[in-house]
Design a protein around this motif. Structure first.
Motif, PDB file in Angstrom:
ATOM      1  N   ASP A 109      -1.397  -2.994  -6.940  1.00 44.55           N
ATOM      2  CA  ASP A 109      -1.306  -4.449  -6.841  1.00 44.55           C
ATOM      3  C   ASP A 109       0.132  -4.928  -6.636  1.00 44.55           C
ATOM      4  O   ASP A 109       0.468  -6.077  -6.937  1.00 44.55           O
ATOM      5  N   GLY A 110       1.004  -4.059  -6.114  1.00 41.03           N
ATOM      6  CA  GLY A 110       2.402  -4.434  -5.867  1.00 41.03           C
ATOM      7  C   GLY A 110       3.140  -4.844  -7.126  1.00 41.03           C
ATOM      8  O   GLY A 110       4.020  -5.710  -7.076  1.00 41.03           O
ATOM      9  N   ASP A 111       2.831  -4.187  -8.277  1.00 42.82           N
ATOM     10  CA  ASP A 111       3.345  -4.664  -9.560  1.00 42.82           C
ATOM     11  C   ASP A 111       4.867  -4.683  -9.648  1.00 42.82           C
ATOM     12  O   ASP A 111       5.451  -5.609 -10.221  1.00 42.82           O
ATOM     13  N   LEU A 148       7.442   2.935 -14.387  1.00 42.41           N
ATOM     14  CA  LEU A 148       8.131   2.416 -15.569  1.00 42.41           C
ATOM     15  C   LEU A 148       8.577   0.970 -15.431  1.00 42.41           C
ATOM     16  O   LEU A 148       8.417   0.164 -16.352  1.00 42.41           O
ATOM     17  N   ILE A 149       9.154   0.643 -14.289  1.00 46.43           N
ATOM     18  CA  ILE A 149       9.837  -0.648 -14.155  1.00 46.43           C
ATOM     19  C   ILE A 149       8.914  -1.831 -14.406  1.00 46.43           C
ATOM     20  O   ILE A 149       9.238  -2.712 -15.209  1.00 46.43           O
ATOM     21  N   PRO A 150       7.742  -1.932 -13.773  1.00 46.82           N
ATOM     22  CA  PRO A 150       6.879  -3.075 -14.076  1.00 46.82           C
ATOM     23  C   PRO A 150       6.374  -3.085 -15.509  1.00 46.82           C
ATOM     24  O   PRO A 150       6.186  -4.157 -16.101  1.00 46.82           O
ATOM     25  N   ALA A 151       6.166  -1.893 -16.096  1.00 40.61           N
ATOM     26  CA  ALA A 151       5.705  -1.841 -17.489  1.00 40.61           C
ATOM     27  C   ALA A 151       6.794  -2.326 -18.430  1.00 40.61           C
ATOM     28  O   ALA A 151       6.529  -3.094 -19.374  1.00 40.61           O
ATOM     29  N   LEU A 152       8.025  -1.900 -18.206  1.00 37.80           N
ATOM     30  CA  LEU A 152       9.139  -2.332 -19.049  1.00 37.80           C
ATOM     31  C   LEU A 152       9.447  -3.817 -18.853  1.00 37.80           C
ATOM     32  O   LEU A 152       9.805  -4.528 -19.802  1.00 37.80           O
ATOM     33  N   ALA A 153       9.317  -4.286 -17.607  1.00 35.21           N
ATOM     34  CA  ALA A 153       9.677  -5.672 -17.291  1.00 35.21           C
ATOM     35  C   ALA A 153       8.800  -6.689 -17.996  1.00 35.21           C
ATOM     36  O   ALA A 153       9.167  -7.874 -18.085  1.00 35.21           O
ATOM     37  N   ILE A 174      10.133  -7.942  -9.372  1.00 33.36           N
ATOM     38  CA  ILE A 174      11.364  -8.294  -8.649  1.00 33.36           C
ATOM     39  C   ILE A 174      11.306  -9.741  -8.183  1.00 33.36           C
ATOM     40  O   ILE A 174      12.278 -10.504  -8.330  1.00 33.36           O
ATOM     41  N   ARG A 175      10.169 -10.136  -7.645  1.00 33.24           N
ATOM     42  CA  ARG A 175      10.008 -11.497  -7.127  1.00 33.24           C
ATOM     43  C   ARG A 175      10.166 -12.540  -8.238  1.00 33.24           C
ATOM     44  O   ARG A 175      10.721 -13.629  -8.024  1.00 33.24           O
ATOM     45  N   GLU A 176       9.700 -12.201  -9.423  1.00 35.14           N
ATOM     46  CA  GLU A 176       9.771 -13.136 -10.550  1.00 35.14           C
ATOM     47  C   GLU A 176      11.085 -13.056 -11.308  1.00 35.14           C
ATOM     48  O   GLU A 176      11.271 -13.758 -12.312  1.00 35.14           O
ATOM     49  N   GLU A 206       6.868   3.924  13.978  1.00 36.78           N
ATOM     50  CA  GLU A 206       5.801   2.947  13.816  1.00 36.78           C
ATOM     51  C   GLU A 206       5.367   2.854  12.352  1.00 36.78           C
ATOM     52  O   GLU A 206       5.139   1.756  11.824  1.00 36.78           O
ATOM     53  N   LEU A 207       5.286   4.003  11.685  1.00 33.44           N
ATOM     54  CA  LEU A 207       4.916   3.995  10.272  1.00 33.44           C
ATOM     55  C   LEU A 207       6.001   3.340   9.430  1.00 33.44           C
ATOM     56  O   LEU A 207       5.702   2.580   8.492  1.00 33.44           O
ATOM     57  N   ARG A 208       7.253   3.592   9.759  1.00 39.53           N
ATOM     58  CA  ARG A 208       8.358   2.959   9.031  1.00 39.53           C
ATOM     59  C   ARG A 208       8.245   1.432   9.132  1.00 39.53           C
ATOM     60  O   ARG A 208       8.365   0.718   8.131  1.00 39.53           O
ATOM     61  N   GLU A 209       8.006   0.941  10.330  1.00 40.21           N
ATOM     62  CA  GLU A 209       7.896  -0.497  10.533  1.00 40.21           C
ATOM     63  C   GLU A 209       6.699  -1.061   9.765  1.00 40.21           C
ATOM     64  O   GLU A 209       6.788  -2.145   9.160  1.00 40.21           O
ATOM     65  N   LEU A 210       5.591  -0.325   9.777  1.00 42.98           N
ATOM     66  CA  LEU A 210       4.407  -0.773   9.052  1.00 42.98           C
ATOM     67  C   LEU A 210       4.698  -0.895   7.555  1.00 42.98           C
ATOM     68  O   LEU A 210       4.321  -1.881   6.912  1.00 42.98           O
ATOM     69  N   LEU A 211       5.375   0.095   6.994  1.00 44.70           N
ATOM     70  CA  LEU A 211       5.679   0.075   5.564  1.00 44.70           C
ATOM     71  C   LEU A 211       6.643  -1.058   5.215  1.00 44.70           C
ATOM     72  O   LEU A 211       6.450  -1.787   4.228  1.00 44.70           O
ATOM     73  N   ILE A 212       7.673  -1.217   6.018  1.00 40.76           N
ATOM     74  CA  ILE A 212       8.669  -2.262   5.738  1.00 40.76           C
ATOM     75  C   ILE A 212       8.046  -3.647   5.842  1.00 40.76           C
ATOM     76  O   ILE A 212       8.272  -4.518   4.981  1.00 40.76           O
ATOM     77  N   GLU A 213       7.245  -3.859   6.873  1.00 33.46           N
ATOM     78  CA  GLU A 213       6.634  -5.184   7.038  1.00 33.46           C
ATOM     79  C   GLU A 213       5.579  -5.465   5.972  1.00 33.46           C
ATOM     80  O   GLU A 213       5.321  -6.628   5.651  1.00 33.46           O
ATOM     81  N   SER A 214       4.978  -4.413   5.406  1.00 34.81           N
ATOM     82  CA  SER A 214       4.028  -4.641   4.314  1.00 34.81           C
ATOM     83  C   SER A 214       4.749  -5.040   3.027  1.00 34.81           C
ATOM     84  O   SER A 214       4.185  -5.734   2.178  1.00 34.81           O
ATOM     85  N   MET A 215       6.012  -4.647   2.894  1.00 34.61           N
ATOM     86  CA  MET A 215       6.790  -4.997   1.703  1.00 34.61           C
ATOM     87  C   MET A 215       7.389  -6.394   1.787  1.00 34.61           C
ATOM     88  O   MET A 215       7.508  -7.094   0.775  1.00 34.61           O
ATOM     89  N   ARG A 216       7.749  -6.818   2.998  1.00 35.88           N
ATOM     90  CA  ARG A 216       8.546  -8.028   3.161  1.00 35.88           C
ATOM     91  C   ARG A 216       7.943  -9.267   2.496  1.00 35.88           C
ATOM     92  O   ARG A 216       8.642  -9.973   1.736  1.00 35.88           O
ATOM     93  N   PRO A 217       6.658  -9.580   2.696  1.00 34.25           N
ATOM     94  CA  PRO A 217       6.131 -10.818   2.097  1.00 34.25           C
ATOM     95  C   PRO A 217       5.974 -10.749   0.581  1.00 34.25           C
ATOM     96  O   PRO A 217       5.759 -11.773  -0.058  1.00 34.25           O
ATOM     97  N   GLN A 218       6.103  -9.564  -0.001  1.00 42.97           N
ATOM     98  CA  GLN A 218       5.930  -9.420  -1.444  1.00 42.97           C
ATOM     99  C   GLN A 218       7.247  -9.481  -2.204  1.00 42.97           C
ATOM    100  O   GLN A 218       7.256  -9.423  -3.443  1.00 42.97           O
ATOM    101  N   LEU A 219       8.356  -9.606  -1.474  1.00 48.47           N
ATOM    102  CA  LEU A 219       9.678  -9.614  -2.085  1.00 48.47           C
ATOM    103  C   LEU A 219      10.325 -10.983  -1.954  1.00 48.47           C
ATOM    104  O   LEU A 219       9.904 -11.809  -1.133  1.00 48.47           O
ATOM    105  N   PRO A 220      11.353 -11.271  -2.762  1.00 42.40           N
ATOM    106  CA  PRO A 220      12.000 -12.589  -2.693  1.00 42.40           C
ATOM    107  C   PRO A 220      12.584 -12.866  -1.306  1.00 42.40           C
ATOM    108  O   PRO A 220      12.992 -11.937  -0.592  1.00 42.40           O
ATOM    109  N   GLU A 221      12.625 -14.094  -0.936  1.00 39.93           N
ATOM    110  CA  GLU A 221      13.230 -14.482   0.339  1.00 39.93           C
ATOM    111  C   GLU A 221      14.686 -14.051   0.362  1.00 39.93           C
ATOM    112  O   GLU A 221      15.429 -14.263  -0.593  1.00 39.93           O
TER     113      GLU A 221
END
Length: 502
Positions: free
Chosen positions: A314-316, A206-211, A321-323, A275-290
């Motif tokens: 596509d990380g919609d 919902l969130i990206p569609a509403l945004a 959030i980034r925008e 290890e999976l937790r770290e993989l998921l978190i690090e995959s999110m980090r560059p896609q979010l605001p500094e």
């Protein structure tokens, strides 16, 4: 073998009765898939599909909220027998079109009865058949079916009544409150301040569609969820299609690729969760605001895949959030106010519209009342047989999919098993099969249907008291992984002691 459906009229009740060899309840992914397998393997058997809704698709028909789409790739959420030709992540419209193709290709339209709500199912050992009473919601007339085999494909949640907590002050909120499961067709969110309560798959959709058009969207979550960004279209699929590789080859190659990846992630969730937790978190980090606080907002306390990973094509949602078109608040609700929500940390969230993406409740076998030889069936005291049949209930199979893999992967496996079982019964010359506890199972403990340490989403925990039980040994277990069942189910011995034929 019955080649056509038989119609009679029961003069004692003035209720029209129709007999079919197999009666399927539900015209969604499971029911349409079951019908395909029946038609292919038993062209002489009669069958009908009943559905309480106005059209096909189940979830894909009832869910009308903005952006509604699959949370699984369509190469595995699509059927094994029918190639998927679109993007990996598909909209509800695309999925319904795919189902329409199956219905047309298999000539199932004439077999589906919409607006037929099943109220009760009664088994008679003397007659060796089920009597199923149905309310026609278009005419309010009762109808009745008899069948040799009942196949419950109605899905797993309550389409009519979603789960929605009650919050302090909700009655004084001056805006609009809507649950995604009951989305109004005329709701205009453009230019509005929207708060979405919840952070599961529905909220992530919902969130990206509403945004795209809202003034701002705030995701208010009580606790974090793991999010996983994936390409909407798999690069390998694009490559294969560019090379004019046949659709069925592309489908099988991508299906195997997604299954292998899913198996790997599921295995990591048990064997190396940190290890999976770290993989998921690090995959999110560059896609979010500094400076975004990932540990607060997107690092759950539970083990990865102890609740469902929410997929972001596509990380919609990250893009929104980034925008600055969407934001995240992790807190609990103190009260609703006239103009929004006040959180427990005294933050005011202004809202014109509040979307309660708070989930659903399980509905065991669609709320149908079952009776076997005059005795009502209390499923809370019954034990599942490999997640396909129930102890003491003759000639009834059901479909319940996977938590960590596409629902359809299991629907296909169950369809193949049921057809093999029907063929085995014909070969043995028997008319019924009943999962029956063996002498060595007499003192078997009856365990809750789900294990929180394995999977503990809210709808699972809320519904535990109304569900059937499982045992501590095979065949009285379920909720296994696809990696286990894809070889185990086809290899099952149909003459095993726990199946009583009559």
């Amino acid at each position: 073998m019955t080649s056509t459906a038989e119609r009679t009229t029961a003069t004692t009740t003035d209720t029209e009765t129709e007999h079919v060899d197999v009666l399927i309840v539900g015209a969604g992914i499971s029911g349409i898939g079951a019908a395909h397998h029946l038609r292919e393997q038993f062209p002489g058997k009669s069958f009908v599909i009943l559905d309480a809704l106005d059209s096909r698709g189940g979830t894909w028909w009832t869910h009308r909220y903005p952006g509604v789409r699959s949370d699984s790739d369509l190469f595995t959420f699509g059927y094994k027998f029918k190639p998927w030709r679109g993007a990996s992540i598909a909209s509800s419209e695309e999925i319904l079109s795919y189902l329409d193709e199956v219905i047309e290709e298999d000539q199932l339209g004439e077999r589906i009865r919409y607006r037929h709500r099943v109220s009760s199912a009664t088994w008679s050992s003397a007659e060796q058949r089920w009597t199923v009473d149905v309310a026609r919601e278009d005419t309010a007339e009762p109808v009745r079916f008899t069948t040799g085999f009942l196949w419950m494909c109605q899905g797993y949640y309550d389409h009519d009544q979603p789960y929605q907590p009650r919050w302090e002050g909700l009655d004084r909120f001056g805006g609009v409150v809507v649950h995604p499961q009951q989305w109004p067709a005329d709701l205009d969110t453009a230019g509005k301040r929207v708060v979405v309560i919840g952070s599961g798959a529905t909220a992530a959709t919902l969130i990206p569609a509403l945004a795209d058009t809202a003034a701002h969207v705030t995701m208010l979550q009580r606790s974090p969820t793991f999010f996983f960004a994936r390409p909407r279209t798999h690069e390998l699929a694009e490559t294969l299609r560019a090379l004019d590789v046949p659709d069925d080859w592309t489908h099988e190659i991508l299906r195997r690729a997604y299954i292998a990846e899913g198996d790997m992630i599921a295995r990591m969730s048990f064997e190396s969760p940190d290890e999976l937790r770290e993989l998921l978190i690090e995959s999110m980090r560059p896609q979010l605001p500094e400076g975004f606080d990932i540990d607060r907002h997107f690092n759950p306390s539970y083990r990865p895949w102890q609740q469902r990973l929410a997929l972001l094509p596509d990380g919609d949602m990250f893009t929104a959030i980034r925008e600055g078109r969407a934001s995240v608040v992790t807190d609990t609700i103190e009260t609703f106010t006239e103009t929004g929500i006040r959180t427990s940390s005294d933050e005011e969230l202004a809202a014109d519209i509040v979307v309660t993406a708070t989930g659903f409740d399980l509905s065991l076998f669609g709320g149908v009342a079952f009776t076997v030889d005059g005795e009502p069936v209390d499923f809370t005291s019954r034990v599942t047989w490999r997640g396909i049949m129930m102890s003491g209930v003759p000639n009834m199979a059901y479909v319940f999919g996977y938590f960590r893999a596409s629902w359809t992967l299991r629907a296909d496996l169950v369809s193949e098993f049921v057809c093999r079982l029907l063929a085995h019964m014909e070969k043995r010359g028997v008319t019924s099969v009943v999962p029956t506890l063996r002498p060595q199972d007499a003192d078997m403990p009856l365990l809750p249907w789900a294990v929180p340490e394995n999977f503990n989403s809210g709808y699972v925990m809320r519904s535990a008291d109304r569900m059937f039980k499982r045992g501590d040994r095979e065949p009285w277990t379920h909720l296994l992984e696809y990696a286990e069942e894809r070889t185990a189910l086809p290899a099952l011995d149909l003459d095993e002691e726990s199946l009583a034929y009559r």
